[in-house]
Scaffold this motif. Sequence first.
Motif, short mmCIF file in Angstrom:
data_model
loop_
_atom_site.label_atom_id
_atom_site.label_comp_id
_atom_site.label_asym_id
_atom_site.label_seq_id
_atom_site.Cartn_x
_atom_site.Cartn_y
_atom_site.Cartn_z
N GLY A 105 3.03 14.64 -0.77
CA GLY A 105 4.02 14.38 -1.80
C GLY A 105 3.86 12.98 -2.38
N VAL A 106 4.78 12.61 -3.24
CA VAL A 106 4.71 11.32 -3.91
C VAL A 106 4.85 10.18 -2.90
N LEU A 107 5.86 10.21 -2.07
CA LEU A 107 6.09 9.10 -1.14
C LEU A 107 4.98 8.95 -0.09
N PRO A 108 4.51 10.03 0.54
CA PRO A 108 3.38 9.85 1.46
C PRO A 108 2.11 9.37 0.75
N THR A 109 1.89 9.79 -0.49
CA THR A 109 0.70 9.35 -1.22
C THR A 109 0.79 7.86 -1.54
N VAL A 110 1.98 7.38 -1.89
CA VAL A 110 2.18 5.94 -2.11
C VAL A 110 1.92 5.18 -0.81
N LEU A 111 2.44 5.69 0.29
CA LEU A 111 2.24 5.05 1.59
C LEU A 111 0.76 5.02 1.96
N LEU A 112 0.07 6.13 1.72
CA LEU A 112 -1.36 6.19 2.02
C LEU A 112 -2.14 5.17 1.20
N ALA A 113 -1.80 4.99 -0.06
CA ALA A 113 -2.51 4.05 -0.93
C ALA A 113 -2.19 2.60 -0.59
N TYR A 114 -1.02 2.34 -0.03
CA TYR A 114 -0.61 0.96 0.23
C TYR A 114 -1.52 0.24 1.22
N GLY A 115 -1.89 0.86 2.31
CA GLY A 115 -2.68 0.19 3.34
C GLY A 115 -4.00 -0.36 2.83
N PRO A 116 -4.85 0.47 2.25
CA PRO A 116 -6.11 -0.05 1.74
C PRO A 116 -5.94 -1.08 0.63
N LEU A 117 -4.95 -0.86 -0.23
CA LEU A 117 -4.72 -1.83 -1.31
C LEU A 117 -4.22 -3.16 -0.75
N ALA A 136 0.87 -1.81 -6.96
CA ALA A 136 -0.35 -1.03 -7.21
C ALA A 136 -0.29 0.31 -6.50
N ALA A 137 0.23 0.34 -5.28
CA ALA A 137 0.34 1.60 -4.54
C ALA A 137 1.31 2.55 -5.22
N LEU A 138 2.39 2.02 -5.78
CA LEU A 138 3.32 2.88 -6.53
C LEU A 138 2.63 3.49 -7.74
N ALA A 139 1.90 2.67 -8.48
CA ALA A 139 1.22 3.18 -9.67
C ALA A 139 0.16 4.21 -9.30
N ILE A 140 -0.71 3.88 -8.36
CA ILE A 140 -1.78 4.80 -7.96
C ILE A 140 -1.21 6.03 -7.26
N GLY A 141 -0.24 5.82 -6.38
CA GLY A 141 0.32 6.94 -5.63
C GLY A 141 1.05 7.95 -6.49
N VAL A 142 1.85 7.47 -7.44
CA VAL A 142 2.57 8.39 -8.32
C VAL A 142 1.60 9.13 -9.23
N ALA A 143 0.65 8.40 -9.81
CA ALA A 143 -0.33 9.06 -10.68
C ALA A 143 -1.17 10.07 -9.89
N ALA A 144 -1.61 9.70 -8.70
CA ALA A 144 -2.40 10.62 -7.88
C ALA A 144 -1.58 11.83 -7.48
N ALA A 145 -0.30 11.63 -7.17
CA ALA A 145 0.54 12.76 -6.78
C ALA A 145 0.74 13.73 -7.94
N VAL A 146 0.91 13.21 -9.14
CA VAL A 146 1.08 14.09 -10.31
C VAL A 146 -0.20 14.87 -10.56
N VAL A 147 -1.33 14.18 -10.61
CA VAL A 147 -2.61 14.86 -10.85
C VAL A 147 -2.93 15.79 -9.69
N GLY A 148 -2.72 15.34 -8.46
CA GLY A 148 -2.98 16.18 -7.30
C GLY A 148 -2.12 17.41 -7.26
N TYR A 149 -0.87 17.28 -7.68
CA TYR A 149 0.03 18.43 -7.73
C TYR A 149 -0.47 19.45 -8.75
N VAL A 150 -0.89 18.97 -9.91
CA VAL A 150 -1.41 19.87 -10.95
C VAL A 150 -2.69 20.54 -10.47
#
Length: 154
Positions: A85-97, A134-148
């Motif tokens: 989902g959106v929140l786990p994807t943001v969390l996943l992106a935060y660590g490496p960033l 950056a994690a919010l931006a990447i995570g939300v965008a990835a979640a939208v594209v990933g969902y589609v």
Amino acid sequence: MTGGETTSGGAADGSTGSGSGFLGRILLGETGFERATVWSAVGFALSYVAFDATAAVGLGAAATAGVLAAVTALGALAFAATGGGVLPTVLLAYGPLAGTLLRATGPMPYASPFAADGPSLLAVAEPLGVAVAAALAIGVAAAVVGYVVGRSSD
């Protein structure tokens, strides 16, 4: 879910789901925070030491940061496409960033702000704050594209 079950009164595939159940699946996903938390921590550690490994072969910090950001975005997209989902994807992106920005723009590597001659706490907190944005931006965008993408493969 086994395929025939429904949640929140929607169809089994969630296409007509409405209300908090559907919104919860989008925000929280189906794969959970556990995997995202582990990969976030691993991503932080690997991206932090990647600068040492790439410097040993002559790759600059800017190139390393760019590659790590691209790999993070692809990883977030893949995670979201497999049910994150959106929140786990943001969390996943935060660590490496966070690891990337801390090494690329932060204080001297491996320095603690709690040491007597260490950097200020602000010098450490600033790159971590930028990593949140950056994690919010990447995570939300990835979640939208990933969902589609995930929905189109069903």
